[in-house]
Scaffold this active site. Sequence first.
Site, PDB file in Angstrom:
ATOM      1  CG  ASP A  67      11.997   8.882  -0.709  1.00 60.73           C
ATOM      2  OD1 ASP A  67      11.634   8.336  -1.566  1.00 60.73           O
ATOM      3  OD2 ASP A  67      11.960   9.299   0.623  1.00 60.73           O
ATOM      4  CG  ASP A 136      13.893   8.894  11.843  1.00 61.80           C
ATOM      5  OD1 ASP A 136      12.930   8.588  10.864  1.00 61.80           O
ATOM      6  OD2 ASP A 136      14.939   9.393  11.331  1.00 61.80           O
ATOM      7  CG  HIS A 138      12.213   9.235   7.797  1.00 64.80           C
ATOM      8  ND1 HIS A 138      13.442   8.623   7.847  1.00 64.80           N
ATOM      9  CD2 HIS A 138      11.528   8.178   7.007  1.00 64.80           C
ATOM     10  CE1 HIS A 138      13.217   7.135   7.627  1.00 64.80           C
ATOM     11  NE2 HIS A 138      12.004   7.034   6.829  1.00 64.80           N
ATOM     12  CD  GLU A 143      16.214  10.560   8.195  1.00 61.06           C
ATOM     13  OE1 GLU A 143      15.225  10.299   8.999  1.00 61.06           O
ATOM     14  OE2 GLU A 143      17.005   9.295   7.970  1.00 61.06           O
TER      15      GLU A 143
HETATM   16  C1  F6R Z   1      10.320   6.107   0.968  1.00 63.47           C
HETATM   17  C2  F6R Z   1       9.901   7.122   2.148  1.00 63.47           C
HETATM   18  C3  F6R Z   1      10.070   6.599   3.501  1.00 63.47           C
HETATM   19  C4  F6R Z   1       9.168   5.346   3.907  1.00 63.47           C
HETATM   20  C5  F6R Z   1       9.476   5.121   5.443  1.00 63.47           C
HETATM   21  C6  F6R Z   1       9.041   3.780   5.833  1.00 63.47           C
HETATM   22  O1  F6R Z   1      10.241   6.476  -0.191  1.00 63.47           O
HETATM   23  O2  F6R Z   1       9.188   7.646   1.746  1.00 63.47           O
HETATM   24  O3  F6R Z   1       9.693   7.936   4.301  1.00 63.47           O
HETATM   25  O4  F6R Z   1       7.998   5.502   3.995  1.00 63.47           O
HETATM   26  O5  F6R Z   1      10.990   5.073   5.606  1.00 63.47           O
HETATM   27  O6  F6R Z   1       9.418   2.777   5.280  1.00 63.47           O
HETATM   28  P1  F6R Z   1       8.646   1.104   5.478  1.00 63.47           P
HETATM   29  O7  F6R Z   1       7.635   1.027   5.124  1.00 63.47           O
HETATM   30  O8  F6R Z   1       9.823   0.495   4.951  1.00 63.47           O
HETATM   31  O9  F6R Z   1       8.802   0.913   7.008  1.00 63.47           O
END
Ligand code: F6R
Length: 265
Positions: A67, A136, A138, A143
């Site tokens: 992303d 959440d 994701h 989302e």
């Molecule tokens: C970002 C991504 C997100 C993160 C998720 C956890 O490229 O793919 O799905 O893996 O938001 O983020 P952290 O590790 O910061 O808790």
Amino acid sequence: MELVIQPDAERAAWLVASLIAKALREKPHLVLGLATGRTMERVYNHLVRMHRDDKLDFSLCRTFNLDEYIGLPPDNPGSYRYYMDHHLFNHINIDHRNTFLPDGMATDLKAACRHYEEMILEFGGVDLQLLGIGSDGHIGFNEPLSALRSRTRDKALTPSTIAVNGTLFNKPGEMPTRAITMGVGTILDAHAIILLVSGSTKADILAKAVEGPITSMVSASALQLHPQCRVVVDEHAAVKLQAQEYYRWIFATEPEWAGFRSDKQ
Ligand code: F6R
């Protein structure tokens, strides 16, 4: 799905980096799917060290990130391109032309999303996709209510994701509220997947994702459909899992994990 519990976040990240290193040694032209976020920083530290100390070779590797924010140029420290250069790409011998992220600056976002999917296919698909999980549920920026067959597209972020990730930006309101993300369907097309989860704040959502019903309310629950998905977690994230005893037994006894049980970091 296989789930492995490690003593702490550092050891969990080491195990994930070691699995990536093994895949890369077996297939130097590996197409690697990458994630950003705090959880991944430890993994990238280990990969950088493995490149430096163990001569792990990235010269033929190709990468596709999950992303990118919409409207942030690559030189903005909040962009995922900046994150990847800073944490990984600038410290290993990868050809930067072989590192791809969705184009969040494209004037035609729909065309950019289609192009990203086409490029992944041109490279033969993602061999190994690395994932983290949001609180959440994701994966990427899929989302809640993201279609389980969704493809790469532009997506509005939830207020909770904006609150959590917004702390990484200098000024409040600087964080974009939309991003391009691979879809859940795109992610499930990867040949193999590794989900890394650490910390007590992820315990509830991890249990829902791996032991709860498959639902678009928790995008990560779709990983239960994938035939080659490994989930690596630390003790703090594991506390709400019902089948902990079974997971520990698998890691202690299955031959595939033998080389990873007592190795030094
Ligand atoms: C970002 C991504 C997100 C993160 C998720 C956890 O490229 O793919 O799905 O893996 O938001 O983020 P952290 O590790 O910061 O808790």
